[in-house]
Design a protein around this motif. Structure first.
Motif, PDB file in Angstrom:
ATOM      1  N   ILE B  67      33.459  39.053  18.432  1.00 21.52           N
ATOM      2  CA  ILE B  67      32.259  39.331  19.231  1.00 21.52           C
ATOM      3  C   ILE B  67      32.619  40.366  20.300  1.00 21.52           C
ATOM      4  N   TYR B  68      33.558  39.986  21.165  1.00 18.53           N
ATOM      5  CA  TYR B  68      34.078  40.957  22.115  1.00 18.53           C
ATOM      6  C   TYR B  68      35.451  40.487  22.561  1.00 18.53           C
ATOM      7  N   LEU B  86      35.214  34.934  19.297  1.00 16.92           N
ATOM      8  CA  LEU B  86      34.930  35.010  17.869  1.00 16.92           C
ATOM      9  C   LEU B  86      33.608  34.343  17.504  1.00 16.92           C
ATOM     10  N   HIS B  87      33.017  34.872  16.415  1.00 16.05           N
ATOM     11  CA  HIS B  87      31.842  34.225  15.808  1.00 16.05           C
ATOM     12  C   HIS B  87      32.257  32.873  15.257  1.00 16.05           C
ATOM     13  N   PRO B  88      31.289  31.991  15.015  1.00 16.87           N
ATOM     14  CA  PRO B  88      31.654  30.706  14.392  1.00 16.87           C
ATOM     15  C   PRO B  88      32.262  30.918  12.997  1.00 16.87           C
ATOM     16  N   THR B  89      33.024  29.938  12.557  1.00 13.05           N
ATOM     17  CA  THR B  89      33.702  30.035  11.259  1.00 13.05           C
ATOM     18  C   THR B  89      32.686  30.177  10.132  1.00 13.05           C
ATOM     19  N   PRO B  90      32.850  31.173   9.258  1.00 13.69           N
ATOM     20  CA  PRO B  90      31.948  31.262   8.101  1.00 13.69           C
ATOM     21  C   PRO B  90      32.202  30.116   7.141  1.00 13.69           C
ATOM     22  N   SER B 104      36.524  28.842  20.772  1.00 13.56           N
ATOM     23  CA  SER B 104      35.889  29.923  20.036  1.00 13.56           C
ATOM     24  C   SER B 104      36.538  31.255  20.410  1.00 13.56           C
ATOM     25  N   TYR B 105      37.750  31.164  20.955  1.00 10.40           N
ATOM     26  CA  TYR B 105      38.465  32.409  21.241  1.00 10.40           C
ATOM     27  C   TYR B 105      39.958  32.195  21.006  1.00 10.40           C
TER      28      TYR B 105
END
Lengths: 174, 383
Positions: B67-68, B86-90, B104-105
């Protein structure tokens, strides 16, 4: 008189321990004789292995060769086997060098005694090494431990007896 | 950390490496990851981390997952870090070292610096978004990617599948590598045929070209091919084959041996023989077995194994005493020699000339000077 180096000293292979057995034996014999005559010339009685490596005997600056530590140990071990060297510590870092073995010294001293008709006389050890009478003799200036060894060697032959006196040791020759 | 998947560490076809930095430790959020220090690699498509010692241990995450990110300056006893959100886990993510993470980072901790450049290149990649313009051949699963048709197994099945894939890849690589060789073999056949046709022409035109030229031509041809080599097909396998082979080798090696001072290393023989045979290549084992028969066949050539294990073929007439005497002569003449100098003097290989010097040393004719300048041999003056 300056020390006269043997021809081997300027031969580069002299400073590499030779793998060929026969060649190595001859090389080691040459090393032993060099080490002993060097010590004799400079009247050295003890050697430090680390210092020895830097001394001119094992380090020929002119041809830029020096004997490795392992090789020096081999030479020293050879000298020990021949009875010319004794280790002073377990780590084999210092040793006594006897360029004459005690028996040889003893013989020399006894010859001088009998030549001067002093059999059955008593001497202090100090007298023998530093006295005016012995000046000019080879054993003059000998280190006391070495003299004591030589006299003990004579004692086992029955030619002398070492005993303690007030301040030191004395000896009687037979 | 659960956004990371296990990876082979190999780049995809359209993927390029942007920057690589050693001495990077991964953090799962604020916690140190249970991984050692490794190398962080930034590619146009992925963020990859590889263990410094065990290269099998390699993780990767698509850049689209990010994300950033921001820098965290170094402090006392603290390395500079880059924090990546990070985006959530795919859903279709391949297995990685972490099944689940509460953070989440992640953080990259730079033990050996380099964070400034890494940060700059990461910013570049994140603005260019090259993974969108040039997708890799096999799309890497990303947060927005739809589930691919292939089922993705985790656990042992996954590992097995990965091993199987790798094996197929290796297989492919090997057959590709040998494709060139088979082309070479086809050409070799042509070459041998060419040499044969030239040989016939020479026979026809005898008289038109000078004797001298004929001989020279023939010697070229001889080094190119033997007219009818002994093969397993013509002489079966086993002892009989080696016997015939030994005889042929005995004939063909005599001239080259004489040229080279009576001795050749077995490897050299191997090259020479196989070059001469053209198509019907000999295996090293067959050559060795044939050479072992020289003695029992009373051929004029012999195989010899030096103490060092070096194997040579030599002429029988080539006596050891002569060899030692010549070594001693050369060394006495020059005062001292290294194996290289001796090789130059004799036109021998360094390996063989060294063997000769060692032999002379073993016999007590030479002695050595092993110094920083290298191994040098002198006449044995200790005698």
């Amino acid at each position: 008189m300056s020390f006269e180096w043997p021809w081997q000293y300027n031969f580069p292979p002299f400073f590499t321990l030779q793998p060929n057995v026969d060649t190595r034996q001859k090389q080691l014999a040459a090393w032993c004789s060099l080490a002993l005559s060097y010590c004799r010339h400079h009247k050295l009685y003890t050697l430090d292995v680390l210092e020895a490596q830097e001394s001119p005997v094992f380090n020929n600056k002119k041809i830029e060769r020096k004997l490795s530590m392992e090789a020096i140990q081999v030479v020293f071990e050879e000298l020990r086997k021949k009875g010319n060297l004794e280790w002073l510590d377990k780590n084999k870092s210092r040793c006594l060098v006897m360029w004459r073995r005690p028996e040889e010294w003893g013989k020399l001293i006894y010859q001088w005694i009998s030549k001067n008709g002093m059999v059955n006389s008593v001497f202090t050890l100090y007298e023998l090494i530093n006295g005016d009478d012995t000046e000019g003799e080879e054993f003059h200036g000998l280190e006391e431990w070495m003299l004591l060894r030589s006299l003990q060697a004579l004692q086992t032959e029955g030619k002398a007896e070492v005993f303690s006196m007030d301040d030191g040791k004395g000896v009687k020759f037979f | 950390m659960d956004r990371f998947s296990w990876s082979s560490g190999l780049l995809e076809i359209n993927e390029t490496l942007v920057i690589q930095q050693r001495g990077v430790r991964l953090y799962d959020g604020d916690d140190k990851a249970k991984l050692d220090v490794g190398a962080a690699l930034l590619s146009t498509h992925r963020l990859i981390w590889r263990d410094v010692k065990n290269h099998e241990c390699c993780l990767a995450m698509p850049l689209s997952q990010i994300i950033y990110f921001e820098e965290q300056a170094a402090g006392i006893g603290k390395s500079a870090k880059i924090i990546i959100y990070l985006h959530p886990t795919p859903a279709n993510k391949e297995p990685g070292p972490y099944q689940h993470s509460k953070y989440s980072y992640i953080k990259l901790s730079f033990k050996e610096h380099g964070q400034i450049e890494f940060y700059r290149r990461l910013t570049e990649e994140m603005t260019q978004k090259r993974w969108e313009s040039t997708p890799v051949s096999q799309p890497i699963p990303t947060g927005s990617a739809t589930q691919t048709g292939k089922t993705r197994a985790v656990g042992i099945v996954g590992i097995e599948r990965k091993i199987e894939e790798r094996r197929k890849e290796t297989d492919k690589n090997i057959s590709e590598a040998f494709e060139d060789l088979s082309k070479l073999m086809v050409k070799a056949k042509e070459m041998v045929e060419l040499s044969r046709s030239i040989a016939n022409k020479i026979k026809d035109k005898q008289g038109d070209i000078t004797e001298d030229e004929t001989i020279r031509f023939k010697s070229y041809l001889l080094s190119m091919g033997i007219a009818n080599p002994v093969t397993r097909e013509t002489h079966g396998s086993g002892t009989h084959y080696h016997l015939q082979l030994a005889k042929q080798l005995g004939d063909m090696l005599q001239a080259p041996l004489e040229e080279r001072g009576g001795m050749m290393a077995l490897t050299e023989v191997y090259c020479l023989v196989n070059r001469a045979r053209g198509m019907e290549l000999l295996s090293p084992e067959d050559l060795l077995n044939a050479c072992k028969m020289f003695e029992s066949l009373k051929l004029p050539v012999r195989m010899r194994v030096f103490d060092s294990g070096v194997m040579v073929v030599q002429l029988q007439s080539h006596s050891e005493e002569e060899m030692i005497a010549s070594a001693l002569d050369s060394v006495t003449d020059k005062g001292s020699l290294t194996a290289e100098e001796f090789a130059k003097l004799l036109g021998l290989s360094v390996l063989l000339s060294k063997e000769r010097l060692l032999l002379a040393e073993k016999m007590g004719h030479l002695c050595r000077d092993d110094s920083v300048e290298g191994l040098r041999f002198y006449p044995n003056l200790f005698e």
